[in-house]
Design an enzyme around this catalytic site. Sequence first.
Site, PDB file in Angstrom:
ATOM      1  N   ARG A 179       0.818  -1.230   0.000  1.00  0.00           N
ATOM      2  CA  ARG A 179       0.000   0.000   0.000  1.00  0.00           C
ATOM      3  C   ARG A 179       0.854   1.284   0.000  1.00  0.00           C
ATOM      4  NH1 ARG A 179      -2.238  -3.405  -1.485  1.00  0.00           N
ATOM      5  NH2 ARG A 179      -3.955  -4.579  -0.580  1.00  0.00           N
ATOM      6  N   SER A 229     -10.900  -1.209   3.592  1.00  0.00           N
ATOM      7  CA  SER A 229     -10.230  -1.601   4.844  1.00  0.00           C
ATOM      8  C   SER A 229      -9.750  -0.342   5.548  1.00  0.00           C
ATOM      9  CB  SER A 229      -9.019  -2.488   4.555  1.00  0.00           C
ATOM     10  OG  SER A 229      -9.438  -3.654   3.912  1.00  0.00           O
ATOM     11  N   GLU A 299      -5.084   2.604   6.987  1.00  0.00           N
ATOM     12  CA  GLU A 299      -4.865   2.518   5.531  1.00  0.00           C
ATOM     13  C   GLU A 299      -5.574   3.705   4.873  1.00  0.00           C
ATOM     14  OE1 GLU A 299      -5.219  -1.276   3.591  1.00  0.00           O
ATOM     15  OE2 GLU A 299      -6.109  -0.371   1.805  1.00  0.00           O
TER      16      GLU A 299
HETATM   17  C1  LIG Z   1     -15.751  -1.023  -0.930  1.00  0.00           C
HETATM   18  C2  LIG Z   1     -14.271  -0.762  -1.067  1.00  0.00           C
HETATM   19  C3  LIG Z   1     -13.406  -1.827  -1.339  1.00  0.00           C
HETATM   20  C4  LIG Z   1     -12.034  -1.608  -1.472  1.00  0.00           C
HETATM   21  N1  LIG Z   1     -11.237  -2.676  -1.745  1.00  0.00           N
HETATM   22  C5  LIG Z   1      -9.898  -2.473  -1.874  1.00  0.00           C
HETATM   23  C6  LIG Z   1      -9.026  -3.582  -2.163  1.00  0.00           C
HETATM   24  O1  LIG Z   1      -9.450  -4.710  -2.320  1.00  0.00           O
HETATM   25  N2  LIG Z   1      -7.709  -3.327  -2.268  1.00  0.00           N
HETATM   26  C7  LIG Z   1      -7.187  -2.071  -2.107  1.00  0.00           C
HETATM   27  O2  LIG Z   1      -5.964  -1.905  -2.222  1.00  0.00           O
HETATM   28  N3  LIG Z   1      -7.987  -1.022  -1.826  1.00  0.00           N
HETATM   29  C8  LIG Z   1      -9.320  -1.182  -1.715  1.00  0.00           C
HETATM   30  N4  LIG Z   1     -10.136  -0.112  -1.436  1.00  0.00           N
HETATM   31  C9  LIG Z   1      -9.530   1.215  -1.189  1.00  0.00           C
HETATM   32  C10 LIG Z   1      -9.373   2.104  -2.434  1.00  0.00           C
HETATM   33  O3  LIG Z   1     -10.308   1.763  -3.452  1.00  0.00           O
HETATM   34  C11 LIG Z   1      -7.960   2.037  -2.996  1.00  0.00           C
HETATM   35  O4  LIG Z   1      -7.001   2.462  -2.043  1.00  0.00           O
HETATM   36  C12 LIG Z   1      -7.787   2.895  -4.252  1.00  0.00           C
HETATM   37  O5  LIG Z   1      -6.522   2.646  -4.803  1.00  0.00           O
HETATM   38  C13 LIG Z   1      -7.930   4.388  -3.983  1.00  0.00           C
HETATM   39  O6  LIG Z   1      -8.050   5.042  -5.225  1.00  0.00           O
HETATM   40  P1  LIG Z   1      -8.838   6.421  -5.361  1.00  0.00           P
HETATM   41  O7  LIG Z   1      -8.725   6.846  -6.775  1.00  0.00           O
HETATM   42  O8  LIG Z   1     -10.180   6.322  -4.793  1.00  0.00           O
HETATM   43  O9  LIG Z   1      -7.903   7.359  -4.483  1.00  0.00           O
HETATM   44  P2  LIG Z   1      -8.330   8.496  -3.450  1.00  0.00           P
HETATM   45  O10 LIG Z   1      -9.036   7.869  -2.315  1.00  0.00           O
HETATM   46  O11 LIG Z   1      -9.016   9.607  -4.167  1.00  0.00           O
HETATM   47  O12 LIG Z   1      -6.897   8.992  -2.976  1.00  0.00           O
HETATM   48  C14 LIG Z   1      -6.017   8.128  -2.299  1.00  0.00           C
HETATM   49  C15 LIG Z   1      -4.620   8.751  -2.303  1.00  0.00           C
HETATM   50  O13 LIG Z   1      -4.122   8.751  -3.634  1.00  0.00           O
HETATM   51  C16 LIG Z   1      -3.764  10.082  -4.037  1.00  0.00           C
HETATM   52  N5  LIG Z   1      -4.036  10.213  -5.468  1.00  0.00           N
HETATM   53  C17 LIG Z   1      -5.206   9.998  -6.108  1.00  0.00           C
HETATM   54  N6  LIG Z   1      -5.047  10.185  -7.427  1.00  0.00           N
HETATM   55  C18 LIG Z   1      -3.755  10.559  -7.619  1.00  0.00           C
HETATM   56  C19 LIG Z   1      -2.985  10.904  -8.755  1.00  0.00           C
HETATM   57  N7  LIG Z   1      -3.493  10.913  -9.983  1.00  0.00           N
HETATM   58  N8  LIG Z   1      -1.680  11.224  -8.576  1.00  0.00           N
HETATM   59  C20 LIG Z   1      -1.121  11.211  -7.343  1.00  0.00           C
HETATM   60  N9  LIG Z   1      -1.808  10.895  -6.220  1.00  0.00           N
HETATM   61  C21 LIG Z   1      -3.107  10.567  -6.363  1.00  0.00           C
HETATM   62  C22 LIG Z   1      -4.615  10.995  -3.184  1.00  0.00           C
HETATM   63  O14 LIG Z   1      -4.027  12.263  -3.067  1.00  0.00           O
HETATM   64  C23 LIG Z   1      -4.633  10.223  -1.860  1.00  0.00           C
HETATM   65  O15 LIG Z   1      -3.471  10.466  -1.123  1.00  0.00           O
HETATM   66  C24 LIG Z   1     -11.512  -0.298  -1.314  1.00  0.00           C
HETATM   67  C25 LIG Z   1     -12.380   0.769  -1.042  1.00  0.00           C
HETATM   68  C26 LIG Z   1     -13.742   0.540  -0.925  1.00  0.00           C
HETATM   69  C27 LIG Z   1     -14.667   1.701  -0.654  1.00  0.00           C
END
Ligand SMILES: Cc1cc2nc3c(=O)[nH]c(=O)nc-3n(C[C@H](O)[C@H](O)[C@H](O)COP(=O)(O)OP(=O)(O)OC[C@H]3O[C@@H](n4cnc5c(N)ncnc54)[C@H](O)[C@@H]3O)c2cc1C
Length: 306
Positions: A179, A229, A299
């Site tokens: 992560r 998580s 996380e």
């Molecule tokens: C129901 C559910 C299930 C999930 N299952 C999983 C799973 O199985 N495995 C897992 O790893 N995660 C899981 N997640 C968590 C999440 O989906 C992941 O961590 C995902 O990678 C976050 O992406 P996001 O675009 O939503 O990022 P955001 O939540 O918008 O941002 C997360 C971080 O990334 C940064 N960021 C976003 N975009 C960029 C960019 N273009 N450049 C630089 N930094 C950036 C943001 O500034 C922030 O620090 C789950 C979440 C939910 C709600």
Amino acid sequence: MDREVFFRFLQSFSEAAPEAELRLGEPMREHTSFHIGGGADLFVLPSGEEDLRTGLRLCRAYDIPFFLLGNGTNLLVGDRGIRGVVFSMSRLSQVSINGTRIRAGAGAPLIGLARQAAQAQLTGLEFAGGIPGSLGGAVMMNAGAYGGEMSRVVRSVRILEEDDTVREVPGEEMAFGYRTSRLMTQGGAVLSAVLELAPGDPEAIRARMRELALQRQAKQPLEHYSAGSTFKRPEGYFAGKLIQDAGLKGYAVGPAQVSEKHAGFVINRGGATAAQVLELMETVRARVKEQSGVTLEPEVRLVGEF
Ligand SMILES: Cc1cc2nc3c(=O)[nH]c(=O)nc-3n(C[C@H](O)[C@H](O)[C@H](O)COP(=O)(O)OP(=O)(O)OC[C@H]3O[C@@H](n4cnc5c(N)ncnc54)[C@H](O)[C@@H]3O)c2cc1C
């Protein structure tokens, strides 16, 4: 932040990037899977890479803090919102497939990419079929599930560095770990990434994706708002099991609750505040530490003012 400086920034930005959509005081609860979070001073939807680059340059010039928003699925945004500018990556979402390679913009939804890969008979991204983030967020977090991880499929990442240069960084130089990635320590914005997949049997790919979707539905509280998580998996343990063993399944602070279905998820049963989620997380950490000696690390990323 000085109001006058802020309004000068606003004027310069709207002149330099007329295609970008700007919203003042946008409620972040509308942009997070937790459905929690106060207003962002300025919420920007850049129409493309150049808008984003212009915006980041001006933020630096005017000394205005900024935050890059993916799909908001790993965030707890404070009730008092976010000072400065939130750049949403959602319009940087073009996708092109060339043989076994997919190039996609940072804002492309990962679930959509997994489906497009399956349609193109490419294997390797099945694990991501239920991860609701954007490609950029998934690269930043090195998102993973069911034995798969972004690090295994990312060939290169186009990064807008903090010094305003754009670099195509090879996957091996992304410092991917559990992560985490180089973006966590060195900053920078993911503009797009190239994923390298392999030709696969379409029926087997679809079957694997269905199987993983069913496992998620059975085990995770997908019917409630959450950010996935809440805590990282501590070495040698499972966070959900530690929380359950500490007797905290179902424990609640107002509408913020440790899921009854999966203790690794904090859910928002409707109307929870960031303060309530934070209080719940702190209690969970303290009780788990007391019970098992293990320190849980969040996380979920905490952003803005609480
Ligand atoms: C129901 C559910 C299930 C999930 N299952 C999983 C799973 O199985 N495995 C897992 O790893 N995660 C899981 N997640 C968590 C999440 O989906 C992941 O961590 C995902 O990678 C976050 O992406 P996001 O675009 O939503 O990022 P955001 O939540 O918008 O941002 C997360 C971080 O990334 C940064 N960021 C976003 N975009 C960029 C960019 N273009 N450049 C630089 N930094 C950036 C943001 O500034 C922030 O620090 C789950 C979440 C939910 C709600």
